[in-house]
Design an enzyme around this catalytic site. Sequence first.
Site, PDB file in Angstrom:
ATOM      1  N   HIS A 115       9.702  -3.870   0.455  1.00  0.00           N
ATOM      2  CA  HIS A 115      10.696  -3.207   1.297  1.00  0.00           C
ATOM      3  C   HIS A 115      11.979  -2.876   0.535  1.00  0.00           C
ATOM      4  O   HIS A 115      12.879  -2.244   1.089  1.00  0.00           O
ATOM      5  CB  HIS A 115      10.990  -4.018   2.561  1.00  0.00           C
ATOM      6  CG  HIS A 115      11.854  -5.213   2.350  1.00  0.00           C
ATOM      7  ND1 HIS A 115      11.360  -6.488   2.205  1.00  0.00           N
ATOM      8  CD2 HIS A 115      13.183  -5.327   2.245  1.00  0.00           C
ATOM      9  CE1 HIS A 115      12.366  -7.319   2.037  1.00  0.00           C
ATOM     10  NE2 HIS A 115      13.480  -6.643   2.052  1.00  0.00           N
TER      11      HIS A 115
ATOM     12  N   ASP B   3       4.338  -7.707   1.669  1.00  0.00           N
ATOM     13  CA  ASP B   3       5.657  -7.208   1.259  1.00  0.00           C
ATOM     14  C   ASP B   3       5.908  -7.583  -0.205  1.00  0.00           C
ATOM     15  O   ASP B   3       6.695  -8.472  -0.518  1.00  0.00           O
ATOM     16  CB  ASP B   3       6.722  -7.808   2.179  1.00  0.00           C
ATOM     17  CG  ASP B   3       8.099  -7.188   1.962  1.00  0.00           C
ATOM     18  OD1 ASP B   3       8.193  -6.223   1.175  1.00  0.00           O
ATOM     19  OD2 ASP B   3       9.072  -7.671   2.567  1.00  0.00           O
TER      20      ASP B   3
ATOM     21  N   SER C 234      16.646 -10.217  -0.728  1.00  0.00           N
ATOM     22  CA  SER C 234      15.292  -9.687  -0.746  1.00  0.00           C
ATOM     23  C   SER C 234      14.736  -9.562  -2.141  1.00  0.00           C
ATOM     24  O   SER C 234      15.433  -9.142  -3.055  1.00  0.00           O
ATOM     25  CB  SER C 234      15.286  -8.291  -0.133  1.00  0.00           C
ATOM     26  OG  SER C 234      15.245  -8.386   1.250  1.00  0.00           O
TER      27      SER C 234
END
Length: 382
Positions: free
Chosen positions: A70, A111, A212
């Site tokens: 992502h 992911d 992230s």
Amino acid sequence: MACSCLALFKTICLVLLYVQSCVCGETEILGGKEVKAHSMPYMVLLLNRTGQPVCGGTLLSSRWVLTAAHCLRITAVRLGVHSIKKSQNYESVQVQTYPHPKYDSGTFNHDLQLLKLNQKVEQNNTVKYLPLADPIADPLEGTTCLVAGWGLVDNTTNTMSDVLKSAEVDVMGRETCNSSTYWKSQPVITPDMVCAGPQGKNEDQDTCKGDSGGPLLCNGVQVGVTSFGVAGCRRHKKPGVYTFLSKQHIEWINKTMGEPALHLSVVLCLTTGVCGETEIFGGKEVKDHSMPYMVLLLNSTGQPVCGGTLLSSRWVLTAAHCTDNPCVGFFASITEVRLGVDSFKKSQNDESVQVQKDVKTYPHPEYDNHRKVHDLQLLKVS
Ligand SMILES: *[C@@H]1O[C@H](CO)[C@@H](O)[C@H](O)[C@H]1NC(C)=O
Ligand SMILES: *[C@@H]1O[C@H](CO)[C@@H](O)[C@H](O)[C@H]1NC(C)=O
Ligand SMILES: *[C@@H]1O[C@H](CO)[C@@H](O)[C@H](O)[C@H]1NC(C)=O
Ligand SMILES: *[C@@H]1O[C@H](CO)[C@@H](O)[C@H](O)[C@H]1NC(C)=O
Ligand SMILES: *[C@@H]1O[C@H](CO)[C@@H](O)[C@H](O)[C@H]1NC(C)=O
Ligand SMILES: *[C@@H]1O[C@H](CO)[C@@H](O)[C@H](O)[C@H]1NC(C)=O
């Protein structure tokens, strides 16, 4: 990537832990602390197309960085960073992106993303590889693990922490994490995910946006990649969710890293070295005019960008990424085709070189720059 507010869950705004996602929560590695400078030399800072830091990642080897899928539109990385400000003048390394082909932004499955550096990096005091273990054991419930990142510190301005921070989190069993007390199967917690959050003694620590792509490290082994959490990260009952480096994920990583560097598009592309992969490394000069079907493609500023082959009197075959390539600028145009070139320099005023300036481009309609599929293009010259 917008924040997807699930219809059933209007009050809980699920956010990917990504700077570019919506501003709807608290944002740092909460309660975490600054790490000793360069004590995690495998941490990599990911930059987007405008050169802004948006995610973290880990350097697996001289050529590969592991992060989350992502983290979109990553074009370069910076290595050996502790303070983002102080790293402004570090050289950044361009990358090519390999998101997991089954990544699903709706379910957060798979992911995971690999970034291939366009040049090899050597290890030194501030830059080191963190090779993956294989296999990676599923961390037991209650294990205390470490997360690291430059997560946001200011939830109103979207700026990342200047310095690298880390925090401790405790692993939570998947069933508990999935249960009605926690994520309530929204989304479903799969065996390819690990939940870890602030519990017990680490109650005030968690990952947040901007973290992230960074690692979840259990006993020094990278076990996961920071994937998603919830607005107001420290919110109780919503532990952070990490992409687990499960057997099938390790297999995908292995396969992707092992892929031969030269695919058709690359062979076709003689390029300038802007994109390391498109150079022919260690090749040798061919005998003058021994490959007379080779053509040189130039952009509007007269710079050579790619090679191609002359298929017929009107058609040239080349790669689609020659005109749609983050490394040379999206939608770079090819405005000139030169035939009969041996040396680019000499071709400037060589009468035997044919120059075509009326070029129409026909990229493969299913070309996907992100996935590197159908990387083909025809050029029509008049
Ligand atoms: C930002 O963080 C502060 C302190 O944690 C909190 O009070 C505030 O509500 C947060 N703002 C937003 C927009 O989330
Ligand atoms: C890069 O990231 C910054 C910070 O999140 C954002 O403001 C900017 O729009 C991004 N640029 C691109 C091209 O995605
Ligand atoms: C370590 O390697 C990185 C990446 O190649 C480089 O940018 C940096 O200058 C090197 N640092 C030292 C101290 O050599
Ligand atoms: C989470 O719940 C969903 C549906 O309620 C179920 O299909 C899934 O197997 C559960 N996952 C775990 C790890 O228990
Ligand atoms: C990954 O590759 C290594 C070395 O090539 C091999 O030993 C290992 O078994 C592979 N693992 C998986 C899960 O494919
Ligand atoms: C032409 O290509 C050169 C070398 O790749 C690049 O630096 C330049 O920005 C390109 N110009 C345009 C207009 O695309």
